[in-house]
Design a protein around this motif. Structure first.
Motif, PDB file in Angstrom:
ATOM      1  N   GLY A  11      -5.940  -6.148   2.701  1.00 54.33           N
ATOM      2  CA  GLY A  11      -6.533  -5.809   3.999  1.00 54.33           C
ATOM      3  C   GLY A  11      -6.255  -6.891   5.022  1.00 54.33           C
ATOM      4  O   GLY A  11      -7.118  -7.237   5.839  1.00 54.33           O
ATOM      5  N   SER A  13      -4.762  -7.247   7.795  1.00 54.35           N
ATOM      6  CA  SER A  13      -4.826  -7.077   9.239  1.00 54.35           C
ATOM      7  C   SER A  13      -6.226  -6.765   9.754  1.00 54.35           C
ATOM      8  O   SER A  13      -6.437  -6.610  10.955  1.00 54.35           O
ATOM      9  CB  SER A  13      -3.866  -5.962   9.689  1.00 54.35           C
ATOM     10  N   GLY A  14      -7.213  -6.702   8.846  1.00 52.87           N
ATOM     11  CA  GLY A  14      -8.580  -6.400   9.243  1.00 52.87           C
ATOM     12  C   GLY A  14      -9.360  -7.650   9.619  1.00 52.87           C
ATOM     13  O   GLY A  14      -8.872  -8.773   9.526  1.00 52.87           O
ATOM     14  N   ASP A  37      -1.523  -4.629   2.971  1.00 55.83           N
ATOM     15  CA  ASP A  37      -2.273  -3.673   3.781  1.00 55.83           C
ATOM     16  C   ASP A  37      -1.734  -2.277   3.491  1.00 55.83           C
ATOM     17  O   ASP A  37      -0.699  -2.128   2.829  1.00 55.83           O
ATOM     18  CB  ASP A  37      -2.178  -4.006   5.266  1.00 55.83           C
ATOM     19  N   SER A  40       0.188   2.632   6.426  1.00 56.08           N
ATOM     20  CA  SER A  40       0.030   3.129   7.792  1.00 56.08           C
ATOM     21  C   SER A  40      -0.362   2.049   8.797  1.00 56.08           C
ATOM     22  O   SER A  40      -0.417   2.308   9.999  1.00 56.08           O
ATOM     23  CB  SER A  40      -1.029   4.241   7.817  1.00 56.08           C
ATOM     24  N   SER A  41      -0.612   0.855   8.319  1.00 53.90           N
ATOM     25  CA  SER A  41      -1.029  -0.225   9.231  1.00 53.90           C
ATOM     26  C   SER A  41       0.114  -0.619  10.162  1.00 53.90           C
ATOM     27  O   SER A  41       1.242  -0.841   9.708  1.00 53.90           O
ATOM     28  CB  SER A  41      -1.484  -1.458   8.441  1.00 53.90           C
ATOM     29  N   ALA A  43       0.534  -3.348  11.351  1.00 52.95           N
ATOM     30  CA  ALA A  43       0.836  -4.762  11.111  1.00 52.95           C
ATOM     31  C   ALA A  43       1.875  -4.965  10.006  1.00 52.95           C
ATOM     32  O   ALA A  43       2.321  -6.109   9.787  1.00 52.95           O
ATOM     33  CB  ALA A  43      -0.443  -5.515  10.754  1.00 52.95           C
ATOM     34  N   THR A  78     -11.560  -4.663   0.581  1.00 48.71           N
ATOM     35  CA  THR A  78     -11.101  -3.445   1.238  1.00 48.71           C
ATOM     36  C   THR A  78     -12.000  -2.253   0.898  1.00 48.71           C
ATOM     37  O   THR A  78     -13.195  -2.270   1.154  1.00 48.71           O
ATOM     38  CB  THR A  78      -9.634  -3.164   0.891  1.00 48.71           C
TER      39      THR A  78
END
Length: 269
Positions: A11, A13-14, A37, A40-41, A43, A78
């Motif tokens: 995770g 990019s969160g 990640d 679909s992110s 990042a 996540t």
């Protein structure tokens, strides 16, 4: 440099991912070794530390073999479905895990216990040292207030949190129920509306608040006749979870397999 703990972050990019990356980069005994990640992110392919204005040389990837190629540890905050996917890979490749993900059902928890036969795992719904100590205080208090006191757990989190009650609140309920010889599955009350009748004195109630940017507040109320006792923990920053996660990784250094929690990490077992 060879004795650095090589840590990957799920995770990445969160909000929590960013906090964990900053903590790893700030510590003198850890090294960012991977970043994961979902595919679909937006990042994906970016430098994992770009948000901080400093490049780490580690790109965010959706491919487990690439994202974990250089890692000895994975810290994961996540979602259960993602964690279980990572769990299988880490167990097969001997990568140690620090799991702060919440919302697992019984099957998910069983999968974590099974994976711990192959690799070392710290699994806790809250990595905060303060919360861990609070759990011990609740255990002591519950034994003293087992009769004549009503027990209610109130928790508040930010508007983006997707599970309720929080994993920490549920763990508090489990600790209290165990201390007074009750089964939380049988005595928990998660919602009240309309004409509910008198409160069952054996019940443990939960109240959930969601709003704004609240990091995490938990209060357990022991309400008797003529007095009440409240035990609270309030988080003002996610940094406490990040620092607790690094402490958990250090704890696992000499462990090859086994399932542990934060009580083990800070020596309260």
């Amino acid at each position: 440099m060879n004795n650095l703990l090589k840590i990957a972050i799920a995770g990445a990019s969160g909000r929590m991912g960013h906090m964990l990356i900053e903590a790893v980069n700030a510590a003198d005994d850890t090294q960012l070794a991977g970043a994961l990640d979902v595919a679909s992110s937006p990042a994906i392919g970016q430098d994992a530390a770009a948000f901080s204005g400093k490049l780490s040389g580690v790109a965010i990837s959706a491919d487990l073999s690439a994202g974990l190629a250089d890692a000895d540890y994975l810290i994961d905050f996540t979602r259960p479905e993602g964690t279980l996917k990572y769990l299988e890979y880490c167990a097969e490749h001997g990568i140690k895990m620090i799991i702060g993900t919440t919302g697992f059902d019984d099957a998910g928890k069983a999968a974590i216990a099974e994976a711990a036969k192959k690799t070392a795992i710290v699994f806790a719904p809250n990595m905060s040292v303060g919360v861990t100590v609070t759990m011990k205080l609740l255990e002591l208090a519950a034994k003293s207030f087992a009769e004549g006191y009503d027990i209610e757990i109130i928790e508040a989190h930010h508007r983006h949190k997707v599970d309720a009650p929080s994993g920490t609140a549920l763990k508090m309920g489990e600790v209290i129920a165990s201390a007074i010889g009750r089964d939380l599955n049988e005595v928990a009350v998660y919602a009240r509306e309309g004409e509910t009748g008198e409160r069952d004195p054996s019940s443990i109630g939960f109240a959930t608040i969601r709003g704004g940017d609240i990091v995490g507040d938990h209060t357990v109320l022991f309400a008797g006749i003529g007095e009440r006792v409240e035990i609270s923990h309030k988080s003002s920053s996610r940094v406490t979870y990040a620092n607790g996660s690094l402490r958990a990784a250090r704890f696992l250094q000499d462990k090859q397999h086994g399932l542990f929690d934060m009580n083990d990490v800070i020596g309260l077992r």
